[in-house]
Design an enzyme around this catalytic site. Structure first.
Site, PDB file in Angstrom:
ATOM      1  N   TRP B 315       0.831  -1.209   0.000  1.00  0.00           N
ATOM      2  CA  TRP B 315       0.000   0.000   0.000  1.00  0.00           C
ATOM      3  C   TRP B 315       0.873   1.270   0.000  1.00  0.00           C
ATOM      4  O   TRP B 315       0.512   2.275  -0.609  1.00  0.00           O
ATOM      5  CB  TRP B 315      -0.899  -0.005   1.251  1.00  0.00           C
ATOM      6  CG  TRP B 315      -1.688   1.264   1.417  1.00  0.00           C
ATOM      7  CD1 TRP B 315      -2.902   1.549   0.868  1.00  0.00           C
ATOM      8  CD2 TRP B 315      -1.309   2.422   2.173  1.00  0.00           C
ATOM      9  NE1 TRP B 315      -3.308   2.804   1.228  1.00  0.00           N
ATOM     10  CE2 TRP B 315      -2.344   3.374   2.031  1.00  0.00           C
ATOM     11  CE3 TRP B 315      -0.218   2.759   2.958  1.00  0.00           C
ATOM     12  CZ2 TRP B 315      -2.313   4.619   2.643  1.00  0.00           C
ATOM     13  CZ3 TRP B 315      -0.175   4.007   3.562  1.00  0.00           C
ATOM     14  CH2 TRP B 315      -1.214   4.920   3.409  1.00  0.00           C
ATOM     15  N   HIS B 316       2.045   1.176   0.661  1.00  0.00           N
ATOM     16  CA  HIS B 316       2.901   2.353   0.756  1.00  0.00           C
ATOM     17  C   HIS B 316       3.506   2.752  -0.591  1.00  0.00           C
ATOM     18  O   HIS B 316       3.863   3.910  -0.787  1.00  0.00           O
ATOM     19  CB  HIS B 316       4.035   2.127   1.771  1.00  0.00           C
ATOM     20  CG  HIS B 316       3.562   2.225   3.179  1.00  0.00           C
ATOM     21  ND1 HIS B 316       2.963   1.178   3.823  1.00  0.00           N
ATOM     22  CD2 HIS B 316       3.577   3.253   4.056  1.00  0.00           C
ATOM     23  CE1 HIS B 316       2.630   1.558   5.048  1.00  0.00           C
ATOM     24  NE2 HIS B 316       2.984   2.810   5.217  1.00  0.00           N
ATOM     25  N   GLY B 317       3.653   1.816  -1.461  1.00  0.00           N
ATOM     26  CA  GLY B 317       4.205   2.192  -2.754  1.00  0.00           C
ATOM     27  C   GLY B 317       4.572   0.987  -3.583  1.00  0.00           C
ATOM     28  O   GLY B 317       4.712  -0.127  -3.076  1.00  0.00           O
TER      29      GLY B 317
END
Lengths: 339, 476
Positions: B315-317
């Protein structure tokens, strides 16, 4: 009525808060005001006998002498003077860590070394003021140590220095502005605004930063050297030496850059050979600190610029830089005496 | 319109005034709530359009699909798929193309896809809405309510990811928008601003330099830079969250707390209950439980933990370091679960020394994972980690602002400890910290409170780092 009462309360709170903030900031950044130099050998001097403290870049403190320079005490007739920029002035280290203090300690009274470095005075301005700096003493100092952070000279700037027309920094030492500058809160807040505090709140207006890479592999032969500028400058300096019967030593300290692979490189030193050879031709001593800084980095793991309050190897000269320069100057002066 | 900008401040003041006027002019509570919600919805879309009108189209489409499919229980999964697919397309397409081309050694051109503002946050909120309706936790809502829930501008760019039920409850009530909410909101906002521009941004200078040139620095300094990043990311993100909470408060909304002294957690499990709490809660509710949680046997529990944290990392990247960071945290959670099982330490009261050791170990583990999280590449992460433990000589730079940060953090922890000392522990988990973070809110109608607040504001502006740096979580 309610609004007036609320406004009065806010005003009172603001005044009390400003006083409290000023007291707190006295230990963070205490900067005296500039006053115009009566001897005209710098654009300005600091308010005589005023205390200064800095924790913004570096951690230091001290008291300006009665002449408004950063020395523990005034010297009426020093035999050596150091002139230059904020690096020499040394307001980012404690007063007992700057190069002139260290030299005085090393010579143990044999020589008197007087610091006349002033923030904002680059090499051109320092050279412009050299005759006035020597004139201000009854007995002319035997040696003038001139600091330079540049070796690339431009003809226009050299001519301005010789003609005494380098841009002058005004002092606001009277009236309301002088009074406001004495309030630490306003002083720090103003310098924050100057540094771009409000830009933080206007990100929409910020231009995109375009970084132009420095072309790698540029050799000195490819660098355009303005020979006339060097000739003019060093003829001028040689004439001062002759006129005042003194000796000039220029010491150059390049900015270092930490590289990704752990090595160190230096900026602003592409013209160092041109500078050194012209100095040599005119009998001016020149010290290039590059190799000393290299040794300092690889052997002692120290860098001459930068502080624990910011980046390493960035900004003003730190205590290690002052110490390294003091060591080198001590050796050079000792050798000159031997000769 | 960024969180730190005069434009945003002016915008919030304008909306606050409009809400006050509406409250003054409309005496009927129901009507006033409806008008206020319309004002906030229009303001939120103006906020998004100000960044790029195309972002508003994407947000609008996800809103409509979530609203529409949530109404039909049978097809609610379509709403989830659309939200996930949008997130996947905008955030991960190039990552998958890169990886595919790298594996098969193909030449390719990256697609020029711009990441819509806040899509990581509102797509998760959209999923939360659709799933909550499906699970019967809430009733389906009208389009305007769903639109405001997803677009509410204080939380759209970096969260917190508020649960739909909590948001709708506030939406339906007569919210307080007055001088009191303004004073409270402004104080929380300033608190967050100070965390960001004084502490996080100053730490960023040191972190950036050491992480860019780790080979120039000695092991101790590289480790200290790791510690500095540990504090930077906390003050940066929690600062942003505070500012969002503050802005929402001015407008009459209470956003959930996103951080609760995570660095005082005794273990990694507790850490994730205190760090980015809204994302952790979301992951637990909609991923971990979706996979079966701990109801399908021991092995599946650990697998589920891994998968949940992998999802959290992703989700962060779209990068391998985030995936590995997620896996490392999944591993940490699993090891802690095993430790708890075999030592039965959750049933024992811990003494002070054990507490301190637990806190330090948890923090060290997080610092270690952050090195992977922060690095530009895995090879760079490896260089930093090896440099940290190799005891190599190099420049030693004990950064002043790191010391200042640690001192401020310690004072804040002591204050939080004193304030939460009398809290009663519920349940059997005796080794869980009792500490609760709080906002130091002062009464600005009284002179001492006003003076203290103005001193705080003045010092914040005088000590701010004027170079600025973007919010770390702004890019997610």
């Amino acid at each position: 009525m309610k609004t007036v009462k609320g406004f009065s309360k806010f005003l009172l709170a603001g005044i009390v808060a400003s006083v409290i903030i000023s007291i707190i900031l006295c230990v963070y950044s205490l900067t005296p005001i500039h006053i115009e130099n009566p001897d005209k050998n710098t654009d300005y001097i600091w308010e005589p006998n005023s205390r200064w403290i800095t924790m913004t870049e570096g951690i230091g403190g001290g008291k300006y002498d009665a002449n408004g320079f950063n020395n523990v005490e005034v010297m009426e007739n020093p035999d050596i003077i150091i002139v230059g920029s904020s690096h020499v002035e040394g307001r980012n280290v404690t007063q007992k860590e700057n190069m002139s203090y260290l030299l005085n300690e090393m010579f143990e009274g044999k020589h008197e070394i007087y610091n006349m470095g002033i923030s904002g005075h680059h090499f051109y301005k320092t050279c412009q003021y050299l005759p006035a700096s020597l004139d201000r003493f009854e007995v002319t100092p035997k040696l003038v140590l001139v600091e330079s952070a540049i070796v690339e000279l431009s003809k226009d700037q050299v001519e301005a220095a010789i003609n005494g027309t380098v841009e002058f920094s005004l002092s606001h030492s009277e009236g309301l502005i002088a009074l406001l500058q004495k309030i630490p809160f306003l002083r720090v807040f103003y310098s924050q605004i100057e540094d771009g505090l409000f830009d933080l709140f206007m990100p929409e207006l910020q231009p995109e930063v375009i970084v132009t890479p420095i072309s790698e592999g540029t050799t000195e032969s490819q660098i355009n050297v303005d020979e006339e500028a060097y000739e003019l400058m060093f003829n001028y300096l040689a004439s001062i030496e002759e006129e005042y019967d003194t000796e000039i030593v220029i010491f150059f300290h390049p900015e270092e850059v930490l590289e990704e692979d752990g090595t160190i490189s230096f900026k602003n030193n592409q013209h160092v050979s041109a500078f050194a050879s012209e100095a040599f031709k005119n009998g001016i001593d020149f010290i290039d600190m590059t190799s000393y800084f290299e040794t300092m980095y690889y052997e002692e793991h120290k860098v001459p610029h930068g502080f624990i309050t910011g980046k390493a190897a960035f900004g003003h000269m730190n205590a290690d830089g002052h110490s390294a320069i003091a060591d080198v100057l001590y050796d050079v002066i000792t050798k000159m005496e031997e000769q | 319109m960024q969180m730190i900008s005069f434009v945003l401040i002016g915008f919030v003041i304008l909306i606050f005034c409009l809400l006050c006027v509406s409250k003054k002019l409309i005496s009927d509570i129901e009507k006033n709530i409806a008008v206020s919600n319309w004002i906030l919805l229009i303001a939120s879309y103006v906020f998004v359009i100000y960044a790029d009108y195309r972002f508003a189209i994407v947000l609008g489409l996800i809103t409509i699909s979530s609203w529409f499919f949530a109404k039909y229980e049978k097809y609610s999964y379509v709403g989830v798929i659309i939200a996930l697919a949008s997130l996947g397309y905008f955030k991960y397409t190039n990552f998958f193309i890169d990886t595919f081309a790298h594996i098969f050694n193909l030449e390719y051109e990256r697609l020029s896809i711009i990441l819509p503002i806040g899509i990581s946050y509102y797509s998760f909120s959209a999923i939360s809405y659709v799933v909550d309706v499906k699970r019967g936790r809430i009733n389906s809502r009208d389009l305007k309510s769903v639109a405001l829930y997803l677009a509410f501008f204080p939380k759209i760019t970096s969260g917190p990811i508020q649960k739909s039920k909590e948001f709708f409850e506030q939406m339906d009530t007569d919210r307080k928008v007055d001088l009191n909410s303004l004073f409270t909101g402004v104080q929380i906002f300033m608190f967050g601003l100070a965390k960001k521009i004084v502490l996080a941004d100053r730490l960023a200078i040191f972190v950036e330099q050491v992480f860019t040139t780790p080979m120039a620095f000695g092991s101790l300094t590289v480790f200290l830079a790791g510690v500095a990043y540990f504090f930077q990311i906390y003050f940066d993100f929690s600062g942003y969250s505070d500012m969002a909470v503050g802005v929402a408060k001015v407008l009459g909304f209470d956003l959930p707390k996103n951080f609760n002294l995570p660095y005082m957690a005794h273990n990694i499990t507790e850490f994730w209950k205190r760090w980015h709490m809204s994302l952790s809660a979301w992951l637990q509710d909609y991923v971990y439980i979706f996979f079966g949680g701990n109801r399908k046997g021991e092995v599946r529990t650990y697998v589920n933990l891994f998968l949940t944290m992998l999802f959290g990392g992703l989700w962060h990247g779209a990068a391998w370091n985030y995936i590995i960071w997620g896996v490392l945290n999944g591993f940490g959670l699993s090891v802690h679960k095993l430790w708890m099982k075999y030592t039965k330490s959750n049933e024992k009261e811990q003494n002070l020394l054990v507490s301190i050791i637990s806190i330090v170990l948890s923090d060290l583990f997080f610092i270690f994972t952050l090195m992977v999280f922060r690095a530009e590449s895995l090879s760079k992460a490896w260089v930093i980690l090896t440099r940290m433990v190799s005891f190599e000589a190099g420049l030693e730079h004990v950064y002043f602002w790191l010391i200042v940060t640690v001192v401020i953090f310690a004072i804040a922890c002591v204050a939080a400890y004193i304030k939460s000392k009398d809290n009663v522990i519920v349940g059997k988990f005796k080794n869980v910290s009792r500490m609760e973070g709080f906002y130091p809110i002062m009464d600005l109608t009284k002179l001492p409170g006003l003076i203290l607040f103005l001193v705080f504001c003045g010092l914040t502006l005088c000590l701010a780092y004027t170079g600025g740096s973007p919010f770390i979580y702004g890019k997610y």
